[in-house]
Scaffold this motif. Structure first.
Motif, PDB file in Angstrom:
ATOM      1  N   MET A   1      54.884  38.959  50.893  1.00 54.14           N
ATOM      2  CA  MET A   1      55.032  40.085  49.710  1.00 54.14           C
ATOM      3  C   MET A   1      54.676  41.227  50.344  1.00 54.14           C
ATOM      4  N   GLU A   2      55.336  42.423  50.096  1.00 55.18           N
ATOM      5  CA  GLU A   2      55.495  43.555  50.822  1.00 55.18           C
ATOM      6  C   GLU A   2      54.365  44.408  50.003  1.00 55.18           C
ATOM      7  N   ILE A   3      53.778  45.211  50.963  1.00 53.75           N
ATOM      8  CA  ILE A   3      52.682  46.228  50.518  1.00 53.75           C
ATOM      9  C   ILE A   3      53.399  47.386  50.295  1.00 53.75           C
ATOM     10  N   THR A   4      53.260  47.987  49.148  1.00 51.51           N
ATOM     11  CA  THR A   4      54.195  49.433  49.084  1.00 51.51           C
ATOM     12  C   THR A   4      53.319  50.600  48.648  1.00 51.51           C
ATOM     13  N   GLN A   5      51.811  50.360  48.673  1.00 50.58           N
ATOM     14  CA  GLN A   5      50.909  51.269  48.520  1.00 50.58           C
ATOM     15  C   GLN A   5      49.663  50.882  49.079  1.00 50.58           C
ATOM     16  N   SER A   6      48.681  51.950  49.124  1.00 43.51           N
ATOM     17  CA  SER A   6      47.343  51.458  49.406  1.00 43.51           C
ATOM     18  C   SER A   6      46.661  50.970  48.371  1.00 43.51           C
ATOM     19  N   ALA A   7      45.477  50.126  48.566  1.00 47.06           N
ATOM     20  CA  ALA A   7      44.784  49.378  47.306  1.00 47.06           C
ATOM     21  C   ALA A   7      43.533  49.093  47.831  1.00 47.06           C
ATOM     22  N   VAL A   8      42.583  48.838  46.961  1.00 51.58           N
ATOM     23  CA  VAL A   8      41.112  48.588  47.361  1.00 51.58           C
ATOM     24  C   VAL A   8      40.745  47.382  46.421  1.00 51.58           C
ATOM     25  N   ALA A   9      39.681  46.557  46.534  1.00 52.73           N
ATOM     26  CA  ALA A   9      39.336  45.663  45.775  1.00 52.73           C
ATOM     27  C   ALA A   9      37.820  45.188  46.430  1.00 52.73           C
ATOM     28  N   GLY A  10      36.872  45.153  45.551  1.00 48.48           N
ATOM     29  CA  GLY A  10      35.554  44.948  45.870  1.00 48.48           C
ATOM     30  C   GLY A  10      34.635  46.004  46.096  1.00 48.48           C
ATOM     31  N   THR A  11      33.490  45.747  46.412  1.00 49.97           N
ATOM     32  CA  THR A  11      32.353  46.955  46.528  1.00 49.97           C
ATOM     33  C   THR A  11      31.562  46.885  47.627  1.00 49.97           C
ATOM     34  N   VAL A  12      30.754  47.725  47.804  1.00 51.16           N
ATOM     35  CA  VAL A  12      29.635  47.576  49.188  1.00 51.16           C
ATOM     36  C   VAL A  12      28.437  47.359  48.651  1.00 51.16           C
ATOM     37  N   ILE A  17      32.276  42.213  49.702  1.00 50.40           N
ATOM     38  CA  ILE A  17      33.093  42.981  50.562  1.00 50.40           C
ATOM     39  C   ILE A  17      34.144  43.875  50.154  1.00 50.40           C
ATOM     40  N   MET A  18      34.310  44.955  50.519  1.00 51.10           N
ATOM     41  CA  MET A  18      35.308  46.012  50.108  1.00 51.10           C
ATOM     42  C   MET A  18      36.664  45.912  51.007  1.00 51.10           C
ATOM     43  N   GLN A  76      38.124  36.141  50.439  1.00 51.89           N
ATOM     44  CA  GLN A  76      39.636  35.544  50.079  1.00 51.89           C
ATOM     45  C   GLN A  76      39.871  36.286  48.738  1.00 51.89           C
ATOM     46  N   ALA A  77      39.096  36.322  47.798  1.00 51.82           N
ATOM     47  CA  ALA A  77      39.458  36.544  46.547  1.00 51.82           C
ATOM     48  C   ALA A  77      39.590  38.240  46.574  1.00 51.82           C
ATOM     49  N   ARG A  78      38.857  38.949  47.328  1.00 55.23           N
ATOM     50  CA  ARG A  78      39.043  40.637  47.318  1.00 55.23           C
ATOM     51  C   ARG A  78      40.236  40.639  48.183  1.00 55.23           C
ATOM     52  N   THR A  79      40.706  39.848  48.972  1.00 54.85           N
ATOM     53  CA  THR A  79      41.896  40.384  50.045  1.00 54.85           C
ATOM     54  C   THR A  79      43.023  40.029  48.927  1.00 54.85           C
ATOM     55  N   ILE A  80      42.921  38.955  48.306  1.00 54.44           N
ATOM     56  CA  ILE A  80      44.176  38.522  47.401  1.00 54.44           C
ATOM     57  C   ILE A  80      44.297  39.614  46.341  1.00 54.44           C
ATOM     58  N   THR A  81      43.337  40.140  45.815  1.00 54.46           N
ATOM     59  CA  THR A  81      43.289  41.100  44.736  1.00 54.46           C
ATOM     60  C   THR A  81      43.833  42.589  45.212  1.00 54.46           C
ATOM     61  N   ALA A  82      43.280  42.714  46.424  1.00 50.29           N
ATOM     62  CA  ALA A  82      43.623  44.163  47.134  1.00 50.29           C
ATOM     63  C   ALA A  82      45.301  43.955  47.168  1.00 50.29           C
ATOM     64  N   VAL A  83      45.722  42.853  47.978  1.00 46.24           N
ATOM     65  CA  VAL A  83      47.320  42.562  48.343  1.00 46.24           C
ATOM     66  C   VAL A  83      48.183  42.655  47.072  1.00 46.24           C
ATOM     67  N   HIS A  84      47.669  42.140  45.826  1.00 46.19           N
ATOM     68  CA  HIS A  84      48.293  42.165  44.921  1.00 46.19           C
ATOM     69  C   HIS A  84      48.404  43.620  44.112  1.00 46.19           C
ATOM     70  N   ARG A  85      47.304  44.077  44.207  1.00 45.22           N
ATOM     71  CA  ARG A  85      47.350  45.763  43.550  1.00 45.22           C
ATOM     72  C   ARG A  85      48.317  46.636  44.675  1.00 45.22           C
ATOM     73  N   ALA A  86      48.276  46.385  46.048  1.00 43.87           N
ATOM     74  CA  ALA A  86      49.055  47.178  46.515  1.00 43.87           C
ATOM     75  C   ALA A  86      50.610  46.941  46.489  1.00 43.87           C
ATOM     76  N   ALA A  87      50.814  45.489  46.473  1.00 46.18           N
ATOM     77  CA  ALA A  87      52.345  45.252  46.099  1.00 46.18           C
ATOM     78  C   ALA A  87      52.849  45.391  44.585  1.00 46.18           C
ATOM     79  N   LYS A  88      51.805  45.778  43.623  1.00 49.47           N
ATOM     80  CA  LYS A  88      52.164  45.928  42.302  1.00 49.47           C
ATOM     81  C   LYS A  88      52.617  44.761  41.910  1.00 49.47           C
ATOM     82  N   LYS A  89      51.728  43.469  42.042  1.00 52.98           N
ATOM     83  CA  LYS A  89      52.089  42.572  41.215  1.00 52.98           C
ATOM     84  C   LYS A  89      50.851  42.444  40.151  1.00 52.98           C
ATOM     85  N   ASP A  90      51.415  41.865  38.926  1.00 57.32           N
ATOM     86  CA  ASP A  90      50.528  41.746  37.854  1.00 57.32           C
ATOM     87  C   ASP A  90      49.945  40.500  37.597  1.00 57.32           C
TER      88      ASP A  90
END
Length: 102
Positions: A1-12, A17-18, A76-90
């Motif tokens: 999967m290719e990261i095309t933009q910055s993205a964040v998942a999670g909280t502090v 984990i953010m 793992q869940a936060r990492t997956i979510t951030a990657v999908h957001r950054a790759a613009k996957k729905d």
């Protein structure tokens, strides 16, 4: 999967984990970690993030993680979510993701 933009998942918040991901030119996984439990669990946190990136096929990424005592499944869940957001996957293939730990 290719990261095309910055993205964040999670909280502090406690027990979370953010995870912030950013695309980079180099084909490597760079991980910067700030954690209240880094001495005890820093190596494991980094390993969960790196393994998740590899399973998702991410090769060029900078990860900044601010951990407040998250469990591996949350990391793992936060990492997956951030990657999908950054790759613009729905969509997510949760059956495949769940089989990683089997």
């Amino acid at each position: 999967m290719e990261i095309t933009q910055s993205a964040v998942a999670g909280t502090v918040e406690s027990s979370d984990i953010m995870v912030t991901v950013e695309p980079i030119q180099e084909k490597e996984i760079q991980i910067s970690l700030e954690s209240s439990v880094e001495k005890q669990f820093g190596k494991q946190i980094r390993q969960v993030i790196e393994d998740t990136m590899k399973h998702l096929g991410v090769q060029a990424v900078r990860v900044t993680a601010v951990d407040k005592g998250a469990l591996d499944c949350t990391i793992q869940a936060r990492t997956i979510t951030a990657v999908h957001r950054a790759a613009k996957k729905d969509t997510y293939d949760w059956k495949e993701i769940g089989s990683w730990n089997a």
